[in-house]
Design a protein around this motif. Structure first.
Motif, PDB file in Angstrom:
ATOM      1  N   MET A 105      33.869  47.852  43.929  1.00  0.00           N
ATOM      2  CA  MET A 105      33.521  46.441  43.819  1.00  0.00           C
ATOM      3  C   MET A 105      33.105  45.913  45.193  1.00  0.00           C
ATOM      4  SD  MET A 105      36.111  44.643  41.128  1.00  0.00           S
ATOM      5  CE  MET A 105      37.531  45.713  41.138  1.00  0.00           C
ATOM      6  N   ASP A 106      32.224  44.923  45.154  1.00  0.00           N
ATOM      7  CA  ASP A 106      31.676  44.363  46.380  1.00  0.00           C
ATOM      8  C   ASP A 106      32.631  43.402  47.063  1.00  0.00           C
ATOM      9  OD1 ASP A 106      29.175  45.646  46.019  1.00  0.00           O
ATOM     10  OD2 ASP A 106      28.580  44.095  44.594  1.00  0.00           O
ATOM     11  N   LYS A 107      32.564  43.397  48.392  1.00  0.00           N
ATOM     12  CA  LYS A 107      33.316  42.448  49.204  1.00  0.00           C
ATOM     13  C   LYS A 107      32.402  41.276  49.531  1.00  0.00           C
ATOM     14  CE  LYS A 107      36.051  46.061  51.428  1.00  0.00           C
ATOM     15  NZ  LYS A 107      36.413  46.677  52.712  1.00  0.00           N
ATOM     16  N   TYR A 108      33.004  40.104  49.724  1.00  0.00           N
ATOM     17  CA  TYR A 108      32.253  38.901  50.070  1.00  0.00           C
ATOM     18  C   TYR A 108      32.893  38.240  51.273  1.00  0.00           C
ATOM     19  CZ  TYR A 108      29.500  39.182  45.836  1.00  0.00           C
ATOM     20  OH  TYR A 108      28.621  39.592  44.874  1.00  0.00           O
ATOM     21  N   GLU A 109      32.036  37.756  52.192  1.00  0.00           N
ATOM     22  CA  GLU A 109      32.522  37.146  53.423  1.00  0.00           C
ATOM     23  C   GLU A 109      32.219  35.653  53.448  1.00  0.00           C
ATOM     24  OE1 GLU A 109      32.394  37.769  58.257  1.00  0.00           O
ATOM     25  OE2 GLU A 109      31.035  38.924  56.993  1.00  0.00           O
ATOM     26  N   CYS A 110      33.217  34.883  53.846  1.00  0.00           N
ATOM     27  CA  CYS A 110      33.094  33.439  53.995  1.00  0.00           C
ATOM     28  C   CYS A 110      32.419  33.119  55.335  1.00  0.00           C
ATOM     29  CB  CYS A 110      34.481  32.805  53.956  1.00  0.00           C
ATOM     30  SG  CYS A 110      34.483  30.999  54.102  1.00  0.00           S
ATOM     31  N   VAL A 111      31.894  31.917  55.443  1.00  0.00           N
ATOM     32  CA  VAL A 111      31.287  31.486  56.705  1.00  0.00           C
ATOM     33  C   VAL A 111      32.303  31.495  57.848  1.00  0.00           C
ATOM     34  CG1 VAL A 111      29.451  30.142  55.623  1.00  0.00           C
ATOM     35  CG2 VAL A 111      31.635  29.055  56.104  1.00  0.00           C
ATOM     36  N   CYS A 112      33.588  31.425  57.545  1.00  0.00           N
ATOM     37  CA  CYS A 112      34.624  31.416  58.584  1.00  0.00           C
ATOM     38  C   CYS A 112      35.019  32.820  59.020  1.00  0.00           C
ATOM     39  CB  CYS A 112      35.856  30.647  58.119  1.00  0.00           C
ATOM     40  SG  CYS A 112      36.920  31.538  56.948  1.00  0.00           S
ATOM     41  N   GLY A 113      34.543  33.837  58.297  1.00  0.00           N
ATOM     42  CA  GLY A 113      34.867  35.209  58.644  1.00  0.00           C
ATOM     43  C   GLY A 113      35.850  35.887  57.709  1.00  0.00           C
ATOM     44  N   TYR A 114      36.511  35.125  56.830  1.00  0.00           N
ATOM     45  CA  TYR A 114      37.433  35.729  55.858  1.00  0.00           C
ATOM     46  C   TYR A 114      36.632  36.599  54.890  1.00  0.00           C
ATOM     47  CZ  TYR A 114      40.411  36.123  51.727  1.00  0.00           C
ATOM     48  OH  TYR A 114      41.129  36.604  50.654  1.00  0.00           O
ATOM     49  N   VAL A 115      37.131  37.796  54.622  1.00  0.00           N
ATOM     50  CA  VAL A 115      36.470  38.695  53.678  1.00  0.00           C
ATOM     51  C   VAL A 115      37.342  38.828  52.439  1.00  0.00           C
ATOM     52  CG1 VAL A 115      35.633  41.038  53.278  1.00  0.00           C
ATOM     53  CG2 VAL A 115      35.298  39.959  55.512  1.00  0.00           C
ATOM     54  N   TYR A 116      36.758  38.474  51.282  1.00  0.00           N
ATOM     55  CA  TYR A 116      37.463  38.686  50.015  1.00  0.00           C
ATOM     56  C   TYR A 116      37.209  40.127  49.593  1.00  0.00           C
ATOM     57  CZ  TYR A 116      38.987  38.750  45.257  1.00  0.00           C
ATOM     58  OH  TYR A 116      39.648  39.103  44.108  1.00  0.00           O
ATOM     59  N   ASP A 117      38.291  40.890  49.514  1.00  0.00           N
ATOM     60  CA  ASP A 117      38.237  42.287  49.105  1.00  0.00           C
ATOM     61  C   ASP A 117      38.897  42.394  47.735  1.00  0.00           C
ATOM     62  OD1 ASP A 117      38.500  45.020  48.699  1.00  0.00           O
ATOM     63  OD2 ASP A 117      39.267  45.416  50.711  1.00  0.00           O
ATOM     64  N   PRO A 118      38.130  42.716  46.694  1.00  0.00           N
ATOM     65  CA  PRO A 118      38.720  42.784  45.352  1.00  0.00           C
ATOM     66  C   PRO A 118      39.815  43.836  45.221  1.00  0.00           C
ATOM     67  CG  PRO A 118      36.441  43.543  45.332  1.00  0.00           C
ATOM     68  CD  PRO A 118      36.705  42.993  46.693  1.00  0.00           C
ATOM     69  N   ALA A 119      39.824  44.828  46.091  1.00  0.00           N
ATOM     70  CA  ALA A 119      40.890  45.828  46.052  1.00  0.00           C
ATOM     71  C   ALA A 119      42.227  45.218  46.440  1.00  0.00           C
ATOM     72  CB  ALA A 119      40.553  46.988  46.983  1.00  0.00           C
ATOM     73  N   ILE A 120      42.182  44.105  47.183  1.00  0.00           N
ATOM     74  CA  ILE A 120      43.399  43.430  47.644  1.00  0.00           C
ATOM     75  C   ILE A 120      43.679  42.177  46.823  1.00  0.00           C
ATOM     76  CG2 ILE A 120      44.468  42.238  49.608  1.00  0.00           C
ATOM     77  CD1 ILE A 120      42.755  44.088  51.406  1.00  0.00           C
ATOM     78  N   GLY A 121      42.621  41.452  46.452  1.00  0.00           N
ATOM     79  CA  GLY A 121      42.790  40.184  45.752  1.00  0.00           C
ATOM     80  C   GLY A 121      43.208  39.098  46.728  1.00  0.00           C
ATOM     81  N   ASP A 122      43.905  38.103  46.244  1.00  0.00           N
ATOM     82  CA  ASP A 122      44.380  36.989  47.070  1.00  0.00           C
ATOM     83  C   ASP A 122      45.807  36.666  46.652  1.00  0.00           C
ATOM     84  OD1 ASP A 122      44.483  34.877  48.860  1.00  0.00           O
ATOM     85  OD2 ASP A 122      43.446  33.494  47.536  1.00  0.00           O
ATOM     86  N   ALA A 123      46.632  37.682  46.618  1.00  0.00           N
ATOM     87  CA  ALA A 123      47.993  37.507  46.122  1.00  0.00           C
ATOM     88  C   ALA A 123      48.940  36.874  47.125  1.00  0.00           C
ATOM     89  CB  ALA A 123      48.565  38.845  45.678  1.00  0.00           C
ATOM     90  N   ASP A 124      48.639  37.002  48.423  1.00  0.00           N
ATOM     91  CA  ASP A 124      49.605  36.575  49.428  1.00  0.00           C
ATOM     92  C   ASP A 124      49.127  35.491  50.381  1.00  0.00           C
ATOM     93  OD1 ASP A 124      51.521  38.432  48.537  1.00  0.00           O
ATOM     94  OD2 ASP A 124      50.519  40.014  49.659  1.00  0.00           O
ATOM     95  N   THR A 125      47.889  35.026  50.235  1.00  0.00           N
ATOM     96  CA  THR A 125      47.363  34.068  51.201  1.00  0.00           C
ATOM     97  C   THR A 125      46.834  32.825  50.513  1.00  0.00           C
ATOM     98  OG1 THR A 125      45.156  35.054  51.127  1.00  0.00           O
ATOM     99  CG2 THR A 125      46.657  35.888  52.810  1.00  0.00           C
ATOM    100  N   GLY A 126      46.862  31.736  51.225  1.00  0.00           N
ATOM    101  CA  GLY A 126      46.204  30.509  50.793  1.00  0.00           C
ATOM    102  C   GLY A 126      46.855  29.798  49.635  1.00  0.00           C
TER     103      GLY A 126
END
Length: 56
Positions: A1-22
């Motif tokens: 799956m593809d990774k996506y980067e925010c303008v601030c530099g944060y990279v969303y990695d689908p292998a990790i998800g967003d389980a622990d941040t934000g």
């Protein structure tokens, strides 16, 4: 799956998800960027999904 980067530099990695941040924590590992809720925002800066670009 593809990774996506925010303008601030944060990279969303689908292998990790967003389980622990934000404020939107709870996105399970394996969730594709396209499958994130429309109201999901960057956990670092609060930018919307529109501010992300696919990482090559």
């Amino acid at each position: 799956m593809d990774k996506y980067e925010c303008v601030c530099g944060y990279v969303y990695d689908p292998a990790i998800g967003d389980a622990d941040t934000g404020v939107d924590a709870g996105v399970d590992a394996g969730t594709a960027f396209a499958d994130l809720p429309e109201d999901w925002v960057c956990p670092l800066c609060g930018a919307s999904k529109d501010n992300f670009e696919k990482v090559d």
